[in-house]
Enzyme design. Structure first.
Site, short mmCIF file in Angstrom:
data_model
loop_
_atom_site.label_atom_id
_atom_site.label_comp_id
_atom_site.label_asym_id
_atom_site.label_seq_id
_atom_site.Cartn_x
_atom_site.Cartn_y
_atom_site.Cartn_z
N CYS A 1 3.12 15.28 15.59
CA CYS A 1 1.70 15.18 15.92
C CYS A 1 1.37 15.91 17.22
O CYS A 1 0.20 16.10 17.54
CB CYS A 1 1.28 13.72 16.03
SG CYS A 1 1.62 12.78 14.54
N CYS B 1 -6.68 2.40 10.82
CA CYS B 1 -5.84 3.59 10.64
C CYS B 1 -6.71 4.84 10.69
O CYS B 1 -7.84 4.83 10.19
CB CYS B 1 -5.15 3.56 9.28
SG CYS B 1 -4.35 2.00 8.86
N HIS C 1 -7.32 13.24 11.82
CA HIS C 1 -6.07 13.67 12.43
C HIS C 1 -5.34 14.70 11.58
O HIS C 1 -4.35 14.40 10.92
CB HIS C 1 -5.20 12.42 12.66
CG HIS C 1 -3.87 12.68 13.27
ND1 HIS C 1 -3.63 13.72 14.15
CD2 HIS C 1 -2.68 12.04 13.12
CE1 HIS C 1 -2.36 13.69 14.51
NE2 HIS C 1 -1.75 12.70 13.89
#
Ligand SMILES: [Zn+2]
Lengths: 390, 150
Positions: free
Chosen positions: A86, A206, A330
């Site tokens: 990430c 989430c 994301h």
């Protein structure tokens, strides 16, 4: 190291773009950054492209940077891929920072891109990169953070309501930000009553599945003057892998503590000097742990920090003011540079959800799991501290 | 949640163990024995490893590592209950991290009659049972932990 500045940033809208591919997303973000900097493409001397899952999803492990920049007529220069979970985008930024800071180059582009909607297994959590032994036993990223949440709640009395408050705050921050995937306000009840993914985490605890890209143009401070009167200085860019420790405490991330400490030392800036932070809120519990690991509050007080409004836009340290990963989405390799773009706009005073008079920004990305069965730390953490260079 | 199929022998269960987990599990050779996890220990620095390491990361010596059977009992460090299952798994299922007396904190699927039984700090014991199904729908076994009361 000489001082390095960011003179241009750009990103795509973040969301689900069935028709777009990674190259197109990257091209849009890079072009936006070039235009924002007002720089000639011929001035770019070196490029770093962050992407984490293009190998597995598109059979393209290398060369995303070359393909994107080829479309913009940028070639014949050093271009390399940066894969670091990430933190891939933030690591690309750090590589560009070092390339200029050491004096080897004067102008660089850092790029981050990912397309996750093409992946198989719709409606199921994204599996982690590698970690085969864990995956055959039912592990996934939400499982790791579900385990973090259970232990944090047991040890420190953190509540599901406090977790939900992170999602509510970040969604509220996203309201004015057109680049976010989700912008409609949500309530604590809606977060608590959304479908359970991994108890105690519901769906709205989430971050979503997202496509997107972001880019930044970096120069030495000397060269930056040619392009802008408002260069944003990189006060520090720190990176750490997860420290290996027997019987690791799951309620703290060693990689984040290492990167945070280094960034504070390099910059001479401490948590008390930060005007706002963009942290890796991949799950609500993660943001609460980050408050503690980066010294925004004491260990165990993260739940209270959100509940008392200290991370609100008008709080002590506003956190995830862009909407965070929770609302912006994301796209793994793009996130680090999207945080940088949002932070640069804040420091220039032109962000939609503007923190009044912001002069110092803190950004953080982290992720990846060790391929073993013993409890491990996150495998990469990148912290960047930015400040006004004018 | 899956239960132990009565009547299956250790040998027949062994065939169904995930090939990646097989080297980590020693099946009982007699009815009085229990399945155990196979780790190793460095005789120089005394640290335990699971799965086994080929090189001690502290001493950088291969020759100090000796195979050991790890304790079949442990304590629950933390857990969660998966409600949205990855392919091959059926939700809900519990997983968590178990502390072994050797100073290891390891990931494991958990078996309980009722999710509410799960408590941090509870005593657990190792057993071998179904963990998921493979792409063809075939049952795959692995190690699991379940509550243990004296
Ligand atoms: Zn040793």
């Amino acid at each position: 190291m000489r001082t390095v500045c960011i003179v241009g940033v750009g990103m795509t809208q973040f969301g689900r773009f069935k028709e777009s591919n990674v190259i197109e997303l990257g091209r849009i973000a890079a072009l936006n950054a070039l235009r924002d900097a007002g720089i000639d493409k011929k001035d770019i001397q070196v490029a770093y492209a962050g992407h984490a899952r293009t190998g597995q999803l598109y059979n393209r492990e290398c060369g995303i940077g070359q393909s994107v920049l080829w479309e913009l007529g940028i070639s014949g220069i050093p271009i390399s891929s940066v894969g670091n979970f990430c933190s891939s985008g933030s690591t690309a930024l750090r590589d560009a920072w070092m390339a200029i800071g050491t004096g080897m180059y004067d102008v660089a582009i850092a790029l981050g891109v990912e397309k996750l909607t093409g992946r198989a297994g719709k409606g199921r959590p994204l599996t982690s990169d590698g970690v085969e032994l864990l995956t055959v036993m039912g592990f996934s990223p939400p499982v790791y953070f579900g385990n973090v949440a259970t232990r944090h709640m047991e040890e420190y009395g953190t509540t599901k309501e406090q977790l939900a408050m992170v999602a509510v705050k970040n969604r509220k921050n996203a309201g004015p930000n057109p680049r976010c995937q989700y912008r409609d306000p949500i309530t604590i009840e809606e977060v608590l009553n959304s479908p359970l993914i991994v108890e105690p985490l519901t769906l709205l605890n989430c971050c979503p599945t997202t496509d997107g890209a972001a880019a930044a143009i970096l120069c030495s401070k000397e060269v930056a003057k040619r392009y802008t009167s408002k260069p944003v200085e990189i006060a520090a860019s720190a990176l750490s892998s997860g420290p290996y420790k027997k019987c690791k405490d799951i309620t703290t991330f060693g990689a984040d503590r290492c990167a945070g400490k280094d960034a504070y030392e390099i910059s001479g800036i401490g948590p008390e000097d930060i005007d706002f932070a963009e942290v890796h809120d991949c799950f609500t519990i993660a943001e609460i742990v980050h408050y503690e690991d980066f010294g925004f509050c004491k260990k165990g007080e993260g739940g209270r920090f959100i509940e008392e409004g200290l991370s609100d836009i008008n709080g002590k340290i506003p956190v995830s003011v862009s909407g965070g990963l929770m609302s912006r989405g994301h796209p793994i390799g793009a996130t680090g540079l999207a945080q940088i773009a949002e932070a640069v706009w804040q420091l220039r005073g032109v962000a939609e959800n503007q923190v009044k008079g912001a002069k110092v920004a803190f950004t953080h990305c982290a992720g990846g799991f060790q391929d073993t069965i013993e409890l491990g730390d996150v495998q990469s953490s990148a912290v960047t501290i930015l400040k006004r260079g004018w | 949640m899956p239960t132990h199929e009565s009547g299956s022998t250790a040998q027949s269960i062994e065939e169904y163990i995930d090939p990646r987990l097989k080297p980590l599990i020693k099946m009982p050779e007699s009815p009085s024995e229990r399945p155990r996890l196979i780790g190793n220990k460095c005789k120089f620095c005394k640290e335990y490893f699971f799965p086994k390491r080929v090189l001690c990361p502290n001493c950088l010596k291969e020759e100090g590592l000796e195979d050991v059977l790890l304790s079949h009992r442990g304590r629950l460090y933390t857990y969660c209950i998966v409600k949205a299952a990855p392919l091959g798994f059926s939700a809900p299922y519990a997983v968590g991290y178990v502390d072994l007396p050797e100073g290891l904190r390891i990931f494991s699927p958990l078996t309980v009659d009722n999710e509410k039984e799960l408590q941090i700090g509870m005593d657990l014991e190792l057993f071998v049972d179904k963990i998921r199904e493979d792409e063809t729908g075939k049952t795959v076994y692995g190690y699991r932990f379940r509550p243990f009361s004296i």
